[in-house]
Scaffold this active site. Sequence first.
Site, PDB file in Angstrom:
ATOM      1  CD  GLN A   1      45.900  33.267  44.485  1.00  0.00           C
ATOM      2  OE1 GLN A   1      45.594  32.144  44.084  1.00  0.00           O
ATOM      3  NE2 GLN A   1      45.576  34.358  43.819  1.00  0.00           N
TER       4      GLN A   1
ATOM      5  CE  LYS B   1      42.557  36.187  43.964  1.00  0.00           C
ATOM      6  NZ  LYS B   1      41.865  37.006  42.970  1.00  0.00           N
TER       7      LYS B   1
ATOM      8  CG  HIS C   1      47.431  40.998  45.948  1.00  0.00           C
ATOM      9  ND1 HIS C   1      46.692  42.140  46.145  1.00  0.00           N
ATOM     10  CD2 HIS C   1      46.943  40.418  44.827  1.00  0.00           C
ATOM     11  CE1 HIS C   1      45.785  42.239  45.171  1.00  0.00           C
ATOM     12  NE2 HIS C   1      45.923  41.206  44.364  1.00  0.00           N
TER      13      HIS C   1
ATOM     14  CB  CYS D   1      47.823  43.237  42.514  1.00  0.00           C
ATOM     15  SG  CYS D   1      46.382  43.744  41.591  1.00  0.00           S
TER      16      CYS D   1
ATOM     17  CG  ASP E   1      46.494  37.673  51.166  1.00  0.00           C
ATOM     18  OD1 ASP E   1      45.535  36.929  50.883  1.00  0.00           O
ATOM     19  OD2 ASP E   1      47.020  38.447  50.343  1.00  0.00           O
TER      20      ASP E   1
HETATM   21  C1  LIG Z   1      47.207  36.676  47.444  1.00  0.00           C
HETATM   22  C2  LIG Z   1      46.095  37.659  47.186  1.00  0.00           C
HETATM   23  N1  LIG Z   1      45.770  38.520  48.143  1.00  0.00           N
HETATM   24  C3  LIG Z   1      44.777  39.410  47.970  1.00  0.00           C
HETATM   25  C4  LIG Z   1      44.062  39.480  46.801  1.00  0.00           C
HETATM   26  C5  LIG Z   1      43.026  40.553  46.670  1.00  0.00           C
HETATM   27  O1  LIG Z   1      41.766  40.121  46.957  1.00  0.00           O
HETATM   28  P1  LIG Z   1      40.575  41.183  46.811  1.00  0.00           P
HETATM   29  O2  LIG Z   1      40.609  41.651  45.395  1.00  0.00           O
HETATM   30  O3  LIG Z   1      39.367  40.382  47.141  1.00  0.00           O
HETATM   31  O4  LIG Z   1      40.861  42.265  47.768  1.00  0.00           O
HETATM   32  C6  LIG Z   1      44.384  38.612  45.756  1.00  0.00           C
HETATM   33  C7  LIG Z   1      43.710  38.664  44.455  1.00  0.00           C
HETATM   34  O5  LIG Z   1      43.020  39.512  44.012  1.00  0.00           O
HETATM   35  C8  LIG Z   1      45.421  37.675  45.961  1.00  0.00           C
HETATM   36  O6  LIG Z   1      45.763  36.818  44.984  1.00  0.00           O
END
Ligand SMILES: Cc1ncc(COP(=O)(O)O)c(C=O)c1O
Length: 287
Positions: free
Chosen positions: A83, A106, A3, A245, A80
Amino acid sequence: MEHHSNIVPWQQLAARTGAVVRFAGITEEGELDWEDFESKLSEKTKLVSVAAISNVLGTRIPIAEIVSKAKQFGAFVVVDAAQHVPHEPTVVSEWGADFIAFSAHKMLGPTGIGILYGRQALLEAMPPFLGGGNMISSVTTEGFTPGELPARFEAGTPPIVEAIGLGTAIEYLKKIGVGAIREHEAELTVLAHDLLPRIDGLRILGPPPQKKAGIISFVVDGLSAQDIAIFLDRQGIAIRAGHHCAMPLHDYLGIPNSCRASFYLYNTKDDVERLAEALAVVVAKLR
Ligand SMILES: Cc1ncc(COP(=O)(O)O)c(C=O)c1O
Protein backbone atom coordinates in the site's frame (compact mmCIF):
# COMPACT_ATOMS: atom_id res chain seq x y z
CA MET A 1 -3.37 -4.40 11.49
CA GLU A 2 -1.52 -6.68 9.08
CA HIS A 3 -2.90 -8.18 5.89
CA HIS A 4 -3.20 -11.98 6.01
CA SER A 5 -0.34 -12.15 3.51
CA ASN A 6 1.92 -10.81 6.25
CA ILE A 7 0.55 -13.21 8.87
CA VAL A 8 -0.12 -16.61 7.35
CA PRO A 9 3.36 -17.22 5.83
CA TRP A 10 4.93 -16.56 9.22
CA GLN A 11 2.45 -18.90 10.89
CA GLN A 12 3.38 -21.54 8.31
CA LEU A 13 7.07 -20.94 8.99
CA ALA A 14 6.48 -21.15 12.73
CA ALA A 15 4.71 -24.49 12.28
CA ARG A 16 7.75 -25.80 10.37
CA THR A 17 10.47 -24.42 12.65
CA GLY A 18 9.00 -23.97 16.11
CA ALA A 19 9.43 -20.19 15.89
CA VAL A 20 6.92 -18.07 17.77
CA VAL A 21 4.91 -15.32 16.03
CA ARG A 22 4.14 -12.39 18.31
CA PHE A 23 1.98 -9.40 17.46
CA ALA A 24 2.53 -5.81 18.52
CA GLY A 25 -0.73 -4.15 19.47
CA ILE A 26 -2.33 -1.01 18.15
CA THR A 27 -3.64 2.04 19.96
CA GLU A 28 -7.29 3.01 20.16
CA GLU A 29 -6.68 5.52 17.38
CA GLY A 30 -5.39 2.75 15.12
CA GLU A 31 -1.68 3.45 15.28
CA LEU A 32 1.16 1.13 16.21
CA ASP A 33 1.40 0.77 19.99
CA TRP A 34 5.08 1.61 20.19
CA GLU A 35 5.50 0.61 23.84
CA ASP A 36 3.95 -2.76 23.17
CA PHE A 37 6.14 -3.21 20.10
CA GLU A 38 9.28 -2.47 22.13
CA SER A 39 8.16 -4.82 24.88
CA LYS A 40 7.85 -7.68 22.37
CA LEU A 41 11.44 -7.31 21.13
CA SER A 42 14.22 -9.36 22.69
CA GLU A 43 17.44 -11.01 21.66
CA LYS A 44 15.25 -13.94 20.60
CA THR A 45 13.58 -11.80 17.93
CA LYS A 46 14.81 -13.00 14.55
CA LEU A 47 12.60 -10.96 12.27
CA VAL A 48 10.14 -8.08 12.37
CA SER A 49 7.64 -7.91 9.54
CA VAL A 50 5.33 -4.95 9.14
CA ALA A 51 3.14 -3.18 6.61
CA ALA A 52 4.20 0.39 5.83
CA ILE A 53 0.54 1.37 5.39
CA SER A 54 -2.43 -0.55 6.73
CA ASN A 55 -4.78 -1.67 3.97
CA VAL A 56 -7.77 -1.19 6.31
CA LEU A 57 -6.98 1.75 8.58
CA GLY A 58 -4.69 3.56 6.16
CA THR A 59 -2.28 4.17 9.06
CA ARG A 60 1.26 5.13 8.11
CA ILE A 61 3.79 3.14 10.10
CA PRO A 62 7.19 4.66 11.07
CA ILE A 63 9.34 2.13 9.23
CA ALA A 64 12.76 3.76 9.72
CA GLU A 65 12.18 3.87 13.49
CA ILE A 66 11.05 0.24 13.51
CA VAL A 67 14.15 -0.81 11.55
CA SER A 68 16.46 1.05 13.89
CA LYS A 69 14.81 -0.49 16.97
CA ALA A 70 14.78 -4.01 15.49
CA LYS A 71 18.47 -3.71 14.55
CA GLN A 72 19.34 -3.09 18.21
CA PHE A 73 18.23 -6.67 18.77
CA GLY A 74 19.85 -7.99 15.60
CA ALA A 75 16.49 -8.75 13.96
CA PHE A 76 15.88 -8.61 10.22
CA VAL A 77 13.08 -6.38 8.98
CA VAL A 78 10.63 -7.22 6.20
CA VAL A 79 8.34 -4.43 4.95
CA ASP A 80 5.04 -5.10 3.24
CA ALA A 81 4.94 -2.04 1.03
CA ALA A 82 1.94 -3.10 -1.08
CA GLN A 83 0.00 0.00 0.00
CA HIS A 84 3.01 2.29 0.21
CA VAL A 85 4.78 2.08 -3.14
CA PRO A 86 1.71 3.09 -5.21
CA HIS A 87 0.62 5.90 -2.87
CA GLU A 88 3.69 7.43 -1.20
CA PRO A 89 7.19 8.14 -2.52
CA THR A 90 9.31 5.19 -1.35
CA VAL A 91 13.04 5.59 -0.76
CA VAL A 92 14.46 2.17 0.07
CA SER A 93 17.68 3.56 1.60
CA GLU A 94 15.70 5.77 4.03
CA TRP A 95 14.03 2.71 5.55
CA GLY A 96 17.13 0.53 5.84
CA ALA A 97 14.95 -2.61 5.77
CA ASP A 98 16.32 -6.00 4.74
CA PHE A 99 13.39 -6.98 2.50
CA ILE A 100 10.57 -4.99 0.90
CA ALA A 101 7.67 -6.51 -1.04
CA PHE A 102 4.95 -4.93 -3.16
CA SER A 103 2.35 -6.00 -5.71
CA ALA A 104 1.80 -4.84 -9.28
CA HIS A 105 -1.99 -4.93 -9.16
CA LYS A 106 -2.08 -2.15 -6.56
CA MET A 107 -0.17 0.19 -8.87
CA LEU A 108 -2.09 -0.07 -12.14
CA GLY A 109 -0.14 -3.20 -13.15
CA PRO A 110 -1.24 -6.77 -13.82
CA THR A 111 -2.19 -9.38 -11.23
CA GLY A 112 0.05 -12.24 -10.16
CA ILE A 113 3.35 -10.37 -10.11
CA GLY A 114 5.17 -8.12 -7.69
CA ILE A 115 8.63 -7.12 -6.59
CA LEU A 116 10.71 -8.38 -3.71
CA TYR A 117 13.67 -6.20 -2.84
CA GLY A 118 16.31 -7.82 -0.67
CA ARG A 119 19.71 -6.70 0.54
CA GLN A 120 22.20 -8.31 -1.81
CA ALA A 121 24.32 -9.98 0.88
CA LEU A 122 21.23 -11.66 2.33
CA LEU A 123 19.92 -12.80 -1.05
CA GLU A 124 23.35 -14.22 -1.86
CA ALA A 125 23.34 -16.18 1.40
CA MET A 126 19.90 -17.65 0.75
CA PRO A 127 19.36 -20.93 -1.08
CA PRO A 128 16.82 -20.98 -3.92
CA PHE A 129 13.33 -21.73 -2.56
CA LEU A 130 12.05 -23.13 -5.85
CA GLY A 131 13.80 -25.41 -8.32
CA GLY A 132 13.39 -25.65 -12.09
CA GLY A 133 14.66 -24.12 -15.30
CA ASN A 134 16.46 -20.77 -15.43
CA MET A 135 17.55 -20.73 -11.79
CA ILE A 136 20.78 -22.68 -12.25
CA SER A 137 24.25 -22.08 -13.57
CA SER A 138 24.80 -25.81 -14.17
CA VAL A 139 23.07 -29.16 -13.63
CA THR A 140 24.46 -32.70 -13.66
CA THR A 141 22.88 -36.00 -12.68
CA GLU A 142 24.61 -35.50 -9.33
CA GLY A 143 23.22 -32.05 -8.51
CA PHE A 144 23.04 -28.40 -9.50
CA THR A 145 24.72 -25.08 -8.90
CA PRO A 146 22.34 -22.12 -8.43
CA GLY A 147 22.52 -19.23 -10.87
CA GLU A 148 23.34 -15.62 -10.14
CA LEU A 149 20.90 -13.17 -8.55
CA PRO A 150 18.08 -12.67 -9.26
CA ALA A 151 17.74 -15.70 -11.60
CA ARG A 152 18.29 -18.17 -8.78
CA PHE A 153 14.96 -17.12 -7.27
CA GLU A 154 13.06 -17.08 -10.55
CA ALA A 155 12.63 -20.74 -11.47
CA GLY A 156 10.61 -21.64 -14.53
CA THR A 157 9.28 -19.58 -17.39
CA PRO A 158 8.76 -16.09 -16.01
CA PRO A 159 5.51 -14.12 -16.23
CA ILE A 160 6.85 -12.20 -19.22
CA VAL A 161 3.64 -10.39 -20.12
CA GLU A 162 3.06 -9.35 -16.52
CA ALA A 163 6.63 -8.10 -16.12
CA ILE A 164 6.27 -5.90 -19.21
CA GLY A 165 2.92 -4.64 -17.88
CA LEU A 166 4.45 -3.84 -14.50
CA GLY A 167 7.32 -2.00 -16.18
CA THR A 168 4.84 0.12 -18.12
CA ALA A 169 2.83 0.84 -14.95
CA ILE A 170 6.00 1.98 -13.17
CA GLU A 171 6.94 4.29 -16.05
CA TYR A 172 3.41 5.74 -16.06
CA LEU A 173 3.38 6.36 -12.31
CA LYS A 174 6.84 7.89 -12.43
CA LYS A 175 5.66 10.32 -15.11
CA ILE A 176 2.73 11.45 -12.96
CA GLY A 177 4.82 11.37 -9.80
CA VAL A 178 3.84 9.42 -6.68
CA GLY A 179 4.25 12.65 -4.65
CA ALA A 180 1.50 14.26 -6.75
CA ILE A 181 -0.67 11.15 -6.26
CA ARG A 182 -0.16 11.38 -2.51
CA GLU A 183 -1.22 15.04 -2.47
CA HIS A 184 -4.30 14.29 -4.55
CA GLU A 185 -5.32 11.41 -2.26
CA ALA A 186 -4.72 13.54 0.82
CA GLU A 187 -7.29 16.08 -0.43
CA LEU A 188 -9.84 13.35 -1.05
CA THR A 189 -9.16 11.82 2.36
CA VAL A 190 -9.69 15.13 4.16
CA LEU A 191 -12.94 15.62 2.25
CA ALA A 192 -14.16 12.10 3.06
CA HIS A 193 -13.33 12.59 6.74
CA ASP A 194 -15.37 15.77 6.65
CA LEU A 195 -18.43 14.43 4.80
CA LEU A 196 -18.85 10.81 5.87
CA PRO A 197 -19.05 11.19 9.67
CA ARG A 198 -22.03 13.55 9.15
CA ILE A 199 -24.03 10.43 8.31
CA ASP A 200 -26.02 9.11 11.22
CA GLY A 201 -24.22 6.25 12.99
CA LEU A 202 -21.22 6.19 10.61
CA ARG A 203 -17.79 5.77 12.16
CA ILE A 204 -14.51 5.91 10.24
CA LEU A 205 -11.93 3.42 11.51
CA GLY A 206 -8.34 4.43 12.18
CA PRO A 207 -6.47 7.69 12.64
CA PRO A 208 -7.31 11.21 11.40
CA PRO A 209 -6.50 12.14 7.76
CA GLN A 210 -3.09 13.69 8.51
CA LYS A 211 -1.82 10.34 9.78
CA LYS A 212 -3.15 8.07 7.06
CA ALA A 213 -3.22 7.28 3.38
CA GLY A 214 -6.31 7.45 1.12
CA ILE A 215 -8.15 4.52 2.66
CA ILE A 216 -11.52 5.12 4.32
CA SER A 217 -12.83 2.10 6.20
CA PHE A 218 -16.04 2.60 8.10
CA VAL A 219 -18.92 0.93 9.89
CA VAL A 220 -22.49 2.12 10.31
CA ASP A 221 -24.28 1.24 13.55
CA GLY A 222 -26.78 -1.55 13.07
CA LEU A 223 -26.19 -1.98 9.33
CA SER A 224 -24.47 -4.76 7.44
CA ALA A 225 -21.39 -3.76 5.46
CA GLN A 226 -22.49 -6.08 2.66
CA ASP A 227 -25.91 -4.42 2.35
CA ILE A 228 -24.31 -1.00 2.13
CA ALA A 229 -21.86 -2.15 -0.56
CA ILE A 230 -24.61 -3.79 -2.63
CA PHE A 231 -26.77 -0.67 -2.51
CA LEU A 232 -23.85 1.58 -3.48
CA ASP A 233 -22.94 -0.78 -6.30
CA ARG A 234 -26.41 -0.25 -7.76
CA GLN A 235 -25.61 3.48 -7.85
CA GLY A 236 -22.38 2.76 -9.72
CA ILE A 237 -20.21 3.28 -6.64
CA ALA A 238 -17.68 0.54 -5.97
CA ILE A 239 -16.51 0.07 -2.41
CA ARG A 240 -15.45 -3.14 -0.72
CA ALA A 241 -17.18 -4.87 2.18
CA GLY A 242 -15.70 -7.65 4.28
CA HIS A 243 -12.67 -8.29 6.43
CA HIS A 244 -10.24 -7.02 3.73
CA CYS A 245 -7.88 -9.93 4.48
CA ALA A 246 -7.39 -8.54 8.00
CA MET A 247 -9.43 -10.79 10.28
CA PRO A 248 -7.25 -10.28 13.38
CA LEU A 249 -7.73 -6.51 13.09
CA HIS A 250 -11.50 -6.88 12.88
CA ASP A 251 -11.45 -9.26 15.86
CA TYR A 252 -9.49 -6.67 17.82
CA LEU A 253 -11.93 -3.93 16.85
CA GLY A 254 -14.83 -6.20 17.82
CA ILE A 255 -16.56 -5.95 14.44
CA PRO A 256 -17.22 -8.77 11.93
CA ASN A 257 -16.38 -6.67 8.88
CA SER A 258 -16.31 -3.14 7.51
CA CYS A 259 -16.84 -1.08 4.38
CA ARG A 260 -13.81 0.37 2.63
CA ALA A 261 -13.55 3.11 0.04
CA SER A 262 -10.02 3.49 -1.26
CA PHE A 263 -8.80 6.31 -3.46
CA TYR A 264 -6.27 6.46 -6.25
CA LEU A 265 -5.17 8.91 -8.90
CA TYR A 266 -8.34 8.44 -10.97
CA ASN A 267 -10.77 9.41 -8.16
CA THR A 268 -12.16 12.94 -7.91
CA LYS A 269 -13.74 15.14 -5.27
CA ASP A 270 -16.98 14.56 -7.12
CA ASP A 271 -16.61 10.80 -6.43
CA VAL A 272 -16.27 11.49 -2.71
CA GLU A 273 -19.31 13.77 -2.70
CA ARG A 274 -21.36 11.20 -4.61
CA LEU A 275 -20.27 8.52 -2.14
CA ALA A 276 -21.36 10.67 0.82
CA GLU A 277 -24.72 11.50 -0.80
CA ALA A 278 -25.44 7.88 -1.74
CA LEU A 279 -24.43 6.70 1.72
CA ALA A 280 -26.80 9.13 3.39
CA VAL A 281 -29.62 7.71 1.25
CA VAL A 282 -28.74 4.06 1.86
CA VAL A 283 -28.41 4.54 5.62
CA ALA A 284 -31.82 6.25 5.82
CA LYS A 285 -33.38 3.55 3.64
CA LEU A 286 -31.90 0.53 5.45
CA ARG A 287 -32.87 1.94 8.80
C1 LIG B 1 -0.98 -4.27 2.71
C2 LIG B 1 -1.16 -5.42 1.76
N1 LIG B 1 -0.30 -6.43 1.82
C3 LIG B 1 -0.40 -7.48 0.98
C4 LIG B 1 -1.40 -7.56 0.05
C5 LIG B 1 -1.48 -8.80 -0.79
O1 LIG B 1 -0.88 -8.67 -2.01
P1 LIG B 1 -0.95 -9.93 -2.99
O2 LIG B 1 -2.40 -10.22 -3.20
O3 LIG B 1 -0.26 -9.44 -4.22
O4 LIG B 1 -0.25 -11.03 -2.31
C6 LIG B 1 -2.34 -6.54 -0.04
C7 LIG B 1 -3.47 -6.58 -0.97
O5 LIG B 1 -3.89 -7.49 -1.58
C8 LIG B 1 -2.21 -5.44 0.84
O6 LIG B 1 -3.09 -4.42 0.80
